[in-house]
Structure formats: C-alpha cells, structure tokens
Scaffold this motif. Structure first.
Motif, PDB file in Angstrom:
ATOM      1  N   TYR A  98       9.211  33.544  19.158  1.00  0.00           N
ATOM      2  CA  TYR A  98       9.351  32.125  19.507  1.00  0.00           C
ATOM      3  C   TYR A  98       8.214  31.726  20.429  1.00  0.00           C
ATOM      4  O   TYR A  98       8.358  31.865  21.627  1.00  0.00           O
ATOM      5  CB  TYR A  98      10.708  31.878  20.140  1.00  0.00           C
ATOM      6  CG  TYR A  98      11.831  32.407  19.280  1.00  0.00           C
ATOM      7  CD1 TYR A  98      12.288  31.679  18.187  1.00  0.00           C
ATOM      8  CD2 TYR A  98      12.384  33.662  19.520  1.00  0.00           C
ATOM      9  CE1 TYR A  98      13.293  32.172  17.364  1.00  0.00           C
ATOM     10  CE2 TYR A  98      13.388  34.159  18.692  1.00  0.00           C
ATOM     11  CZ  TYR A  98      13.845  33.407  17.627  1.00  0.00           C
ATOM     12  OH  TYR A  98      14.825  33.897  16.812  1.00  0.00           O
ATOM     13  N   TYR A  99       7.124  31.182  19.949  1.00  0.00           N
ATOM     14  CA  TYR A  99       6.694  31.084  18.568  1.00  0.00           C
ATOM     15  C   TYR A  99       5.246  31.503  18.462  1.00  0.00           C
ATOM     16  O   TYR A  99       4.523  31.493  19.465  1.00  0.00           O
ATOM     17  CB  TYR A  99       6.785  29.627  18.068  1.00  0.00           C
ATOM     18  CG  TYR A  99       8.150  29.010  18.265  1.00  0.00           C
ATOM     19  CD1 TYR A  99       9.187  29.242  17.354  1.00  0.00           C
ATOM     20  CD2 TYR A  99       8.403  28.228  19.385  1.00  0.00           C
ATOM     21  CE1 TYR A  99      10.442  28.675  17.562  1.00  0.00           C
ATOM     22  CE2 TYR A  99       9.656  27.672  19.591  1.00  0.00           C
ATOM     23  CZ  TYR A  99      10.675  27.903  18.686  1.00  0.00           C
ATOM     24  OH  TYR A  99      11.903  27.372  18.910  1.00  0.00           O
ATOM     25  N   SER A 100       4.820  31.755  17.244  1.00  0.00           N
ATOM     26  CA  SER A 100       3.406  31.975  16.961  1.00  0.00           C
ATOM     27  C   SER A 100       2.787  33.028  17.872  1.00  0.00           C
ATOM     28  O   SER A 100       1.991  32.755  18.768  1.00  0.00           O
ATOM     29  CB  SER A 100       2.629  30.655  17.063  1.00  0.00           C
ATOM     30  OG  SER A 100       3.116  29.774  16.091  1.00  0.00           O
ATOM     31  N   VAL A 101       3.184  34.235  17.577  1.00  0.00           N
ATOM     32  CA  VAL A 101       2.749  35.376  18.376  1.00  0.00           C
ATOM     33  C   VAL A 101       1.271  35.688  18.122  1.00  0.00           C
ATOM     34  O   VAL A 101       0.783  35.530  17.006  1.00  0.00           O
ATOM     35  CB  VAL A 101       3.657  36.579  18.038  1.00  0.00           C
ATOM     36  CG1 VAL A 101       3.601  36.917  16.555  1.00  0.00           C
ATOM     37  CG2 VAL A 101       3.341  37.795  18.884  1.00  0.00           C
ATOM     38  N   GLY A 102       0.578  36.093  19.182  1.00  0.00           N
ATOM     39  CA  GLY A 102      -0.816  36.546  19.058  1.00  0.00           C
ATOM     40  C   GLY A 102      -0.840  38.064  19.083  1.00  0.00           C
ATOM     41  O   GLY A 102      -0.512  38.719  18.102  1.00  0.00           O
ATOM     42  N   HIS A 103      -1.160  38.613  20.249  1.00  0.00           N
ATOM     43  CA  HIS A 103      -1.120  40.068  20.382  1.00  0.00           C
ATOM     44  C   HIS A 103       0.308  40.552  20.576  1.00  0.00           C
ATOM     45  O   HIS A 103       1.219  39.770  20.867  1.00  0.00           O
ATOM     46  CB  HIS A 103      -1.913  40.501  21.615  1.00  0.00           C
ATOM     47  CG  HIS A 103      -3.387  40.643  21.379  1.00  0.00           C
ATOM     48  ND1 HIS A 103      -3.969  41.793  20.949  1.00  0.00           N
ATOM     49  CD2 HIS A 103      -4.392  39.752  21.528  1.00  0.00           C
ATOM     50  CE1 HIS A 103      -5.274  41.629  20.853  1.00  0.00           C
ATOM     51  NE2 HIS A 103      -5.564  40.384  21.192  1.00  0.00           N
ATOM     52  N   LEU A 104       0.468  41.860  20.473  1.00  0.00           N
ATOM     53  CA  LEU A 104       1.696  42.522  20.875  1.00  0.00           C
ATOM     54  C   LEU A 104       1.275  43.775  21.636  1.00  0.00           C
ATOM     55  O   LEU A 104       0.119  44.193  21.567  1.00  0.00           O
ATOM     56  CB  LEU A 104       2.585  42.862  19.678  1.00  0.00           C
ATOM     57  CG  LEU A 104       2.186  44.002  18.746  1.00  0.00           C
ATOM     58  CD1 LEU A 104       3.264  44.217  17.710  1.00  0.00           C
ATOM     59  CD2 LEU A 104       0.864  43.769  18.060  1.00  0.00           C
ATOM     60  N   MET A 105       2.187  44.341  22.390  1.00  0.00           N
ATOM     61  CA  MET A 105       1.815  45.515  23.186  1.00  0.00           C
ATOM     62  C   MET A 105       2.948  46.528  23.237  1.00  0.00           C
ATOM     63  O   MET A 105       4.082  46.179  23.524  1.00  0.00           O
ATOM     64  CB  MET A 105       1.433  45.081  24.610  1.00  0.00           C
ATOM     65  CG  MET A 105       0.982  46.216  25.517  1.00  0.00           C
ATOM     66  SD  MET A 105       2.333  47.097  26.336  1.00  0.00           S
ATOM     67  CE  MET A 105       2.659  46.025  27.706  1.00  0.00           C
ATOM     68  N   ILE A 106       2.592  47.764  22.926  1.00  0.00           N
ATOM     69  CA  ILE A 106       3.479  48.902  23.182  1.00  0.00           C
ATOM     70  C   ILE A 106       2.793  49.700  24.290  1.00  0.00           C
ATOM     71  O   ILE A 106       1.586  49.935  24.204  1.00  0.00           O
ATOM     72  CB  ILE A 106       3.641  49.758  21.899  1.00  0.00           C
ATOM     73  CG1 ILE A 106       4.434  48.962  20.847  1.00  0.00           C
ATOM     74  CG2 ILE A 106       4.315  51.095  22.209  1.00  0.00           C
ATOM     75  CD1 ILE A 106       4.540  49.622  19.489  1.00  0.00           C
ATOM     76  N   PRO A 107       3.493  50.049  25.374  1.00  0.00           N
ATOM     77  CA  PRO A 107       2.821  50.828  26.423  1.00  0.00           C
ATOM     78  C   PRO A 107       2.075  52.032  25.826  1.00  0.00           C
ATOM     79  O   PRO A 107       2.614  52.727  24.959  1.00  0.00           O
ATOM     80  CB  PRO A 107       3.973  51.269  27.319  1.00  0.00           C
ATOM     81  CG  PRO A 107       4.993  50.168  27.163  1.00  0.00           C
ATOM     82  CD  PRO A 107       4.894  49.747  25.717  1.00  0.00           C
TER      83      PRO A 107
END
Ligand code: K7E
Ligand code: CUA
Length: 659
Positions: free
Chosen positions: A435-444
C-alpha cells in the motif's frame, strides 16, 4: 510509432491506478495485520530492544534514518548529505567541510542506497555506505557513533544512482553514473549526445580497518544510463553487474525514445581483471577535481582534501573487462542471489522476469559465443546465458531480494505487490499487495551471502489514504512482512522520513555491542578544546572574539561575558565536560543564524555569532539535561561598535579580565 508507445504507457499508468484501488480494499487471503498474531509479532515491550536495525534512506531528505524491526520505531535520523539543525551538522564549524564539493558547499543531497560493510560475504556491522544522487558523492557512516565520518565526491559522474554497493570482503564500493555526460565536461550541443557522452563506473577501494574510501579507478562506458548494480558473490566474486537503460542513447523525451529497444543490457564487469589492467599500467590518467571530506573523531573536526586525477580504463582497449548481457525492457534493479549464480534483471516494461546464469555466462565467454559488440564490448546471446524466467509475475518489476532459503521476492510498482518465487524452478509461490506502489524491498543481510530471512520490508512510494491526512503531502511508508512461512504475512506499516528508496538491515546484536557511550575527554584533540573549567576564557584578536567555554550539569563557564561589540565575529568553542552516557548539552545564542549545537560528552563544537544589535543577550542550554536545565544559561553584553567596554567574563561567580 511514438503515439503508439504513448498510448501503451498511458494504459500502463491507468492499470496501475486500478490495481492500486483494487488492492486497497481487500486482503482476504489472510487476516494480515488485522490478526492478533501480527500485533504480537511486532510488539516489542517497553524497555525491550528490537531484533534488527534497519537503515532506511531518506531520498530527497538526503539523510539516513535508523529504525528498529520488527517494531518500526524510529531511533535516529543521521545527517549525511543535508544540513541538520537538530544536530548542528553542516552548521557548526567542525562539520561544514563534510558538505564541500567541487561545486562549493552543497547543503542538500538525495540519498538512495545504504549498504553495510561485509567480511567473508556477511554483513559485519562496521559501516554503512550510502550514495548521493544529485551531486555525486558516497558517504560512510561509522556504526560505533552512528555519525557520518567521510564523504567522497565522484568526478565524471552525474546522477550517482547505481551505488553504493559493497563487495563481499568490502574491497570496493561501486558507484555508477545514471546520466551519461561529456567526459571531461565541456560546452557542446546536446544533440551530439550519441557516442560522445560517456558513463563512468567508479570503483572506490576501502581501507580494511578504517573503512576509508579512495577513488581507485573508473571504467569509461558507452553513453547509456547505468541504473542499479550489485556485486557478484561466492562463485561470481570478482564481478560486478550493472543494469542499463537508454541503450538507444536518446537525449530527449526518454519515456518514448529510451523504450525502443526490445532489450537493454546488464553490464558484467570483471573487476579482478580491472585490477590487473591497472597494475599493468593500461589506464589513462585524467585530470579531475573532487572533494574528499573526512571527519576525525579525536579532533571532532572535518577537513577537505582535493583529488586531482583519476585512473580511467577504456573497455574497448581492455579485452575481458566488460560483457553485455541482453536483458528485456529497460531493467531497473540488478540483483544477485546469495550463491552468486543468479543475476536478476528487473525489466520495468517486460512481461517476464529475466534471470541470467553466471555459470552459463562464463561458458559463453569461454566459447567466445558473441552476438556482435557495442563500442568494442562483446554482447552475449540472450538464450546462451538465460537461467530462466518467471512468467507473468506482475507489472513493473523493480527490485529483488533473497531469503537465503532458495526464495526470491520481487517488488512490482505498477501492480503494487511483493511476489515470492522460487530460484531454479521460477514458479510463483505467493503474492501480497503493498500500500502502495512499492519501490525497493529489504531483507536484513539482503546484499550478502547470508540473508536473515525472517522479515521483508517493502518501501512504498505512495500511501494515499493509509494515514491521517497531512495536507497535499502525505508520508511515504514501509511495510513489514513475516516471511518465515510459505505465505507472506503483512504485520505492520509505519511512516518513513523522506522517500525510502532502499534500506539495509542487520541483526542488532552485531552492531549494538560496539556502540560508543561517550567521547573520552583525554582523547579530545580539538584545537579549541578546554578540558577543565578553570581553563575557560575569552580572547580578543582584532574584531574576532574566541570564547573557550565548557558545559557540565548545570552551568556554562564562562556564563557572563561583557565587552563584545557590534561588528565582532564571536566564536563559541564549547566543550562538554561530561563523561557519562547520554548527557549531551546544547547551546544556542539569540540571533545566531547558525543552528544550536548539540554537543556529546567529551566533544567540542564551534559556532559563530555576529551580533547586530546593542544589548544584553541571553544564551541557554537547548537539551533538557538535568533538573536544573532551565538554570543552564548566561548573558553576553554587546556594546556599540568602537565602544571601550573592557572584555571581561565570569568564572565560578568571579569576574575576570580577558587578555
Ligand atoms: Cu528508488 Cu534504487 Cu533510487 Cu528503485 S531506486 S525504487
Ligand atoms: Cu545542559 Cu540542559
């Protein structure tokens, strides 16, 4: 043709709006954040610590924010590329040099990609590096103090975007230019862009202990846009991969003109080879001028030195240095899995997600199976290097991270979701809306051989109705998902500072044991430090007045100063004498057009005050430090220009004459 592409683009935009609305209403595959177990999973009881640190970039704020996961609590905003009145960064005399560039003092930056230093392929928690996009720079943040201690400017770059990613033993940070530009910069017609503009990829070597940066060399690439990058690891250690777009080399209306080619490239750089070429002297030395700013923890002061040249490699003259991997449709993210075998190209306009095989790439290079060349750089055949593709994964893939258990997670901006898929079989396992329009994501540990695959954090560009409205500008946000099960579970969302482009995460235990409690007074080598109250004093030198001041609970020494005149330049050099954890004092002066100073125990900082009006003017401590904090105050008497008021000051209730 152009209008066809335009209408395709508008359909894409329209679809994105529809998707967003659709996602907003329902999330019925699980109860998600509404389920009580979700609340338990993010609850960190009062006084307890979070399990992970998350360092989230501030985008156009230019800073780096420190949060805890799973709670999403904000601990600190570390000033990096922008001045910060809260901490006096860029305002006090000691840190102004940190923001020096070849364009002069630049009080603002656009920070995108934090990355944590690594040892043997794992995050070691010593330093965070982060890029500045607008005036190309890379910064180092020391995780013992959580302060920015170094910034290096990058010559021949513009839009320093494909940065700042660290190799598996912190040998290099790599920084690629997003915009190609004339190199060296010169006055020339923009329409002569094609084959004249160049894209510099900078390799910045890191000193082992200090983490200090040095511009080792640049590779001068064709005039494409270098969007993102990641290092190889494990079997592909020694390589670096960069996505490109605008291989069309368009210079106007890029949304159309840079979307013509069916495939752009991922540039595979053999940096071990580059080291050999440098050693063998196969480089050109180009004149350059760039600022290199370092903050010294003992003098508590930053200084600028100037780089004068840079070693440059031309791939056309260095066989084996660079190869192009054809990758569909303007890829954005370029991500390498923990084993180093798979290189994921996230083609923004592509129907499938393309995954290249490092092993196949090497075999094709070995067999010299090329499909032509571009500017002397061999192009490999798409089919020869393809590991597989994820079919119909979503719309508008941007970035991928890995959980270390054989799964990958890709963000889709247009369809606004995170999609979990399996490495090797390429099947989609789960998808959850964002929610909404994701750019990056991160997993440690995401950019390492050892991710900590417990949570994924989605970094969203748009929040619309998710929070209380705050006028036309609403917050960006991060969303936390539990990824320990087969299906992802949305646990929490929380607002972020500025635009959260990317983040780096690490188990808190690795970092927190090294966190500094205060600066030792005996190690304070600041030029204007005063280490005992009886040494506090005031000195005049022409129209410059230097106040050597100390602070300790709950008074300043000196606290009354007379004999200052309008037209004087008054330096407050202030040392915090406390030697205890969590006892900063602040100081500010009425009418000063710098910020307050926030001074840590054992530290010295300086601000300049140029009084404009005759009178008796107060100063006070800005940080509530003790029960008698409100008593921590003083006065400066300002006389007219040319007045004969003697320069005096009070120490411990006694009035003394200045020399
Ligand atoms: Cu925001 Cu990495 Cu600068 Cu993609 S970038 S979203
Ligand atoms: Cu010192 Cu308040």
């Amino acid at each position: 043709m152009k209008s066809i592409i335009k209408s395709i683009l508008s359909v894409v935009v329209l679809t994105s709006v529809l998707y967003s609305c659709g996602n907003g209403g329902s999330n019925n595959s699980s109860k998600g954040a509404l389920g009580s177990s979700a609340a338990e999973k993010v609850y960190v009881a009062p006084g307890e610590h979070d399990e992970f640190y998350a360092f989230i970039s501030g985008g156009f704020s230019g800073q780096l924010a420190v949060y805890g996961l799973p709670s999403g609590r904000l601990f600190k905003v570390i000033p990096v590329f922008s001045v910060d009145a809260e901490k006096a960064y860029g305002f006090n005399e000691e840190t102004k040099a940190m923001l020096m560039t070849s364009h002069g003092f630049i009080p603002w930056g656009d920070s995108h990609h934090p990355d944590i230093s690594q040892t043997a392929g794992e995050v070691d928690g010593k330093f965070v590096y982060i890029n500045e996009n607008n005036t190309p720079r890379i910064a180092k943040i020391d995780l013992t103090t959580f302060e920015t201690t170094e910034i290096i400017e990058l010559p021949n770059s513009a839009g320093n975007h494909s940065s700042s990613f660290v190799t598996e033993n912190s040998e290099y940070i790599v920084a690629g230019t997003r915009f190609s530009v004339p190199v060296p910069q010169r006055d020339m017609p923009i329409k002569e862009y094609k084959s004249n503009f160049k894209g510099a990829l900078s390799f910045i070597s890191l000193e082992k202990e200090s983490g200090d940066m040095d511009l080792a060399f640049q590779i001068m690439m064709p005039g494409f846009n270098y969007d993102l990058s990641h290092p190889g690891r494990g079997k592909s250690h020694g390589w670096f991969f960069f996505t490109t777009y605008n291989t069309e080399e368009a210079h106007t209306l890029l949304e159309v003109n840079a979307s013509q080619n069916d495939k752009d490239y991922i540039a595979a750089i053999n940096w071990k080879k580059a080291e050999e070429y440098i050693k063998a002297g196969k480089f050109k030395t180009m004149p350059a001028r760039y600022a290199h700013n370092k903050y010294d923890e003992h003098t508590h002061t930053a200084t600028t030195s100037w780089g004068k040249e840079v070693k440059v490699l031309d791939p056309a003259e260095c066989p084996g240095l660079v190869y192009f991997l054809p990758t569909p449709k303007s890829p954005h993210g370029c991500d390498v899995d923990p084993s180093g075998e798979y290189i994921v190209g996230n083609g923004k306009l592509a129907a499938e997600l393309t995954i290249h095989s490092f092993t196949k790439m090497l075999a094709a290079i070995e067999a010299e199976k090329f499909d032509g060349e571009a500017y002397g750089i061999p192009i490999l055949k798409y089919e020869d290097i393809l590991a597989g593709a994820v079919k119909q994964p979503g719309l508008g893939p941007l970035h991928t991270e890995f959980d270390g258990k054989g799964n990958a997670y890709t963000t889709f901006f247009i369809s606004s979701e995170v999609v979990k898929w399996k490495l090797g079989t390429w099947e989609v396992i789960d998808r959850k809306p964002t929610y909404y329009s994701v750019g990056h994501l991160m997993i440690p540990g995401g950019n390492s051989a050892k991710p900590f695959g417990k949570y994924v954090l989605a970094l969203n560009k748009i929040t619309k109705d998710r929070y209380l409205p705050t006028g036309p500008e609403v917050t960006q946000s991060a969303q936390l998902y539990d990824i320990t099960g087969e299906k992802m579970e949305l646990l929490l969302d929380f607002p972020t500072i500025g635009e959260p482009h990317y983040a780096a995460g690490i188990p808190a235990d690795i970092v927190k044991k090294n966190s500094k409690k205060f600066f030792r007074l005996e190690d304070n080598n600041h030029k204007y430090a005063v280490k005992a109250e009886e040494d506090a004093r005031v000195e005049r030198n022409g129209n410059e007045v230097h106040i050597y001041m100390t602070m300790i609970r709950s008074h300043f020494a000196p606290d009354n100063i007379e004999g200052i005149r309008v037209g004087d330049k008054v330096y407050f050099h202030v040392t915090n004498l406390e030697q205890d954890y969590d006892v900063p004092h602040g100081i500010s002066m009425i009418g000063a057009n710098t910020s307050e100073l926030l001074i840590m125990p054992g530290q010295t900082e300086t601000f300049i005050w140029e009084p404009k009006q005759v009178g008796v003017w107060p100063f006070y401590c800005t940080d509530f430090c003790s029960a008698l904090h409100q008593e921590m105050q003083g006065y400066v008497r300002v006389s007219a220009k040319g007045a004969k008021t003697p320069l005096t000051y009070t120490l411990d209730d006694e009035e003394l004459d200045a020399e």
